[in-house]
Design an enzyme around this catalytic site. Structure first.
Site, PDB file in Angstrom:
ATOM      1  N   ASP A   1     104.410 -22.514 -63.646  1.00 60.49           N
ATOM      2  CA  ASP A   1     103.780 -21.743 -64.708  1.00 60.49           C
ATOM      3  C   ASP A   1     103.055 -20.568 -64.062  1.00 60.49           C
ATOM      4  O   ASP A   1     102.326 -20.739 -63.077  1.00 60.49           O
ATOM      5  CB  ASP A   1     102.776 -22.641 -65.446  1.00 60.49           C
TER       6      ASP A   1
ATOM      7  N   ASP B   1     103.208 -17.365 -68.864  1.00 64.18           N
ATOM      8  CA  ASP B   1     102.250 -17.591 -69.946  1.00 64.18           C
ATOM      9  C   ASP B   1     101.906 -16.289 -70.679  1.00 64.18           C
ATOM     10  O   ASP B   1     101.577 -15.283 -70.033  1.00 64.18           O
ATOM     11  CB  ASP B   1     100.979 -18.173 -69.323  1.00 64.18           C
TER      12      ASP B   1
ATOM     13  N   GLU C   1     106.807 -16.769 -72.151  1.00 60.32           N
ATOM     14  CA  GLU C   1     106.181 -17.296 -73.369  1.00 60.32           C
ATOM     15  C   GLU C   1     105.694 -16.078 -74.144  1.00 60.32           C
ATOM     16  O   GLU C   1     104.754 -15.409 -73.731  1.00 60.32           O
ATOM     17  CB  GLU C   1     105.023 -18.237 -73.038  1.00 60.32           C
TER      18      GLU C   1
ATOM     19  N   HIS D   1     103.204 -28.445 -74.573  1.00 59.89           N
ATOM     20  CA  HIS D   1     101.815 -28.934 -74.498  1.00 59.89           C
ATOM     21  C   HIS D   1     100.893 -28.277 -75.527  1.00 59.89           C
ATOM     22  O   HIS D   1      99.728 -28.644 -75.610  1.00 59.89           O
ATOM     23  CB  HIS D   1     101.286 -28.684 -73.090  1.00 59.89           C
ATOM     24  N   ASP D   2     101.396 -27.290 -76.263  1.00 61.18           N
ATOM     25  CA  ASP D   2     100.587 -26.620 -77.299  1.00 61.18           C
ATOM     26  C   ASP D   2     100.967 -27.057 -78.710  1.00 61.18           C
ATOM     27  O   ASP D   2     100.372 -26.593 -79.675  1.00 61.18           O
ATOM     28  CB  ASP D   2     100.784 -25.097 -77.229  1.00 61.18           C
TER      29      ASP D   2
END
Ligand code: ISL
Ligand code: CA
Length: 557
Positions: free
Chosen positions: A100, A201, A257, A332-333
């Site tokens: 990430d 991210d 993302e 994870h969100d």
């Protein structure tokens, strides 16, 4: 279709949230040694790539999405030696590793920010986005994605800094060439260690409209920054530069993302000529939970099939041959997909989890599995805000319930149960033993009590488990290139109950149909086919209909 083959198009990615995956030293927090110890499990599932949520040194305001040192491992997770061992173990198992990359912002504890805030003259002042206030008020009306103003007054110099996320996540100033060079250097550091890619991210937010105008007013009185921070004026130039300086020198999987991405923007980010990124995560289909969204995700309802399907089909059609899709229902969100889109009641959980897997994995794009999705893990229950760990949930509760009285505590807790991020972050359920085999100590976030029934050990003993269904899908992907490269043709686009489509490739045709209802629905799609059923969650098909949550994939030709 211009058929650009690539290993990362053929791959299936498994996302690990390290904090919740496997603890090995009893501190209640997952760690890198834990990941290494589960490599056999991942190889058995058949995934090609692991994407790790951030593992860098961090004060954990946002569980590692606030980085204090990009070249060091978070103490809770282990050491650089543990990292090297994990990377080697992954590669030994034929699994690649994607990191990430969180470079829209750093932690406020990063040395760059410590210097930057120290004085207006500091050489690193311009590494971040500083502005004088309007009197005592912030420079503009933007609301942080984690509640409250997106600006924080810093006493030392009397100016405000921008933080689109928490106030411990100051935004970097990408206009500053030195910042960009720092980012390319740290990326090179990890590439030289032999990693296989980056998940970037909120990379759609690195370029802000320079004069930072007020955003449209929202129901809570703040302004929405999205129009001025997403897909900003320089974002493609920055990514092309990043590509020239770093990405093009290695053979990497890259996925951006990109909150707020549109089809047109995605075509630029994920350009088929490889000048920017390999693919992006779009957010439209995870925003289908009802149309009423007065306070964003906290006032949503249940997603509905026609709306969700129209979005996914649109992405399939529009990116065909021009850019590459990434396919996901969970991360994870997001809440657990079987609870959100499927049916987590015991009678239907396994069938509907398999149906969702079928619906997703046979579309064109690179599929992502989030840890526990392969077990059909469900949402948890948070009886009180004290049970929550996620700062998005906690800050929203403070603002909407305690300060602005826009929601009652009951309404907010019901929303957290439905869409809160902690649902995805409860520890991985390995076995029916104490703490699900996740930790010998006290887990940092309470386990979902259903781990006694839903766990990897039970799944591995049951040939009909969700786990083995995923394993089968992954094997099919290796065997039939049509699943990767076939063109997408929507079917039954107005059906209220069935999501169906075909894939076409080299004279073959793949028919996919999924029943979204807990009852039999009529469907004649398979009645005249001479093809072979290569996958289904039911032993036998019934003429003229689909059984509750039935999913079926038939290969013709
Ligand atoms: O904008 C949003 C509305 O809340 C979100 O969709 C946002 O884009 C998304 O949550 C961004 O997520 C990523 O960056 C965050 C981090 O908390 C998330 O875990 C991460 O996936 C800040 O780094
Ligand atoms: Ca640990």
């Amino acid at each position: 279709m211009s058929e650009n083959k690539a290993w990362w198009k053929e791959a299936v990615i498994y996302q690990i949230y390290p904090r919740s995956f496997q603890d090995t030293n009893g501190d209640g927090i997952g760690d890198l040694k834990g990941i290494t110890s589960r490599m056999d499990y991942l190889a058995r599932l058949g995934v090609d790539v692991i994407w790790l949520s951030p593992i860098y040194a961090s004060p954990n305001d946002d569980n590692g999405y606030d980085i204090a040192d990009y070249r060091a491992i978070m103490k809770d997770f282990g050491t650089m030696a543990d990292f090297d061992e994990m990377l080697a173990a992954a590669h030994d198992h034929g699994i690649k590793l994607v990191m990430d990359l969180v470079v829209n912002h750093t932690s406020d504890e990063h040395p760059w920010f410590v210097e930057s805030r120290s004085s207006k003259e500091n050489p690193k002042r311009d590494y971040y986005i500083w502005r004088p206030g309007k009197g005592n008020n912030p420079p503009n009306n933007w609301e942080s994605f984690f509640s409250g103003s997106a600006w924080q007054l810093d006493e030392a110099t009397g100016e405000f800094y921008l933080h689109l996320f928490s106030k411990k996540q100051p935004d970097l100033n990408w206009e500053n060439e030195k910042v960009r060079r720092e980012v390319y250097d740290l990326m090179t550091f990890w590439c030289e260690k032999g990693i296989d890619g980056f998940r970037m991210d909120v990379i759609s937010m690195i370029s802000k409209v320079p004069d930072l105008p007020d955003g449209p007013r929202k129901a809570d009185g703040y302004g929405d920054p999205m129009p001025y921070v997403c897909n900003g004026p320089q974002v493609h130039a920055f990514l092309q530069e990043m590509n020239r300086r770093v990405l093009s020198k290695y053979d990497l999987l890259t996925v951006g993302e990109t909150a707020g991405v549109t089809i047109d923007e995605a075509k630029k980010y994920a350009r088929a000529d490889g000048k920017e990124l390999g693919m992006v995560f779009q957010f439209e289909h995870v925003g289908t939970d009802g149309k009423e969204s007065r306070l964003g995700k906290w006032t949503c309802g249940k997603p509905d099939l026609p709306f969700l399907r129209s979005i996914l089909n649109k992405w399939q059609k529009e990116l065909a041959g021009v850019a590459w899709n990434s396919l996901y229902l969970e991360n994870h969100d997001q809440p657990r997909s079987v609870s959100r889109f499927g049916d987590d009641r015991p009678k239907w959980r396994v069938l509907s989890a398999k149906m969702l897997a079928t619906m997703l994995h046979f579309q064109q794009g690179t599929p992502y599995i989030y840890q526990g999705e392969e077990l059909g893990m469900t949402n948890s229950h948070f009886a009180s805000i004290e049970d929550c760990e996620d700062l998005e949930e906690i800050n929203a509760y403070r603002q909407y319930v305690e300060e602005q009285h826009l929601l009652t505590a009951e309404e907010m807790l019901a929303a957290i149960d439905r869409v809160g991020r902690d649902n995805a972050r409860t520890p991985m359920q390995w076995s029916s033993e104490k703490n699900a085999g996740f930790t010998a100590g006290t887990p940092w976030l309470a386990l979902n009590p259903n781990y006694r029934e839903i766990n990897a050990e039970a799944a591995l003993k049951d040939p009909d488990s969700v786990f083995y269904y995923y394993q089968k899908i992954l094997k099919l992907r290796k065997k039939h290139p049509i699943i990767v490269y076939g063109t997408f043709e929507p079917l039954l686009e107005t059906d209220e109950n069935v999501y169906a489509y075909a894939r076409v490739y080299e004279g073959k045709r793949l028919l996919v149909a999924c029943n979204w209802r807990d009852r039999e629905v009529s469907c004649t799609l398979f009645d005249s086919t001479k093809g072979e059923t290569i996958l289904s969650n039911y032993p036998a098909h019934k003429e003229g209909l689909l059984q509750p949550y039935e999913a079926r994939v038939v290969l013709e030709g």
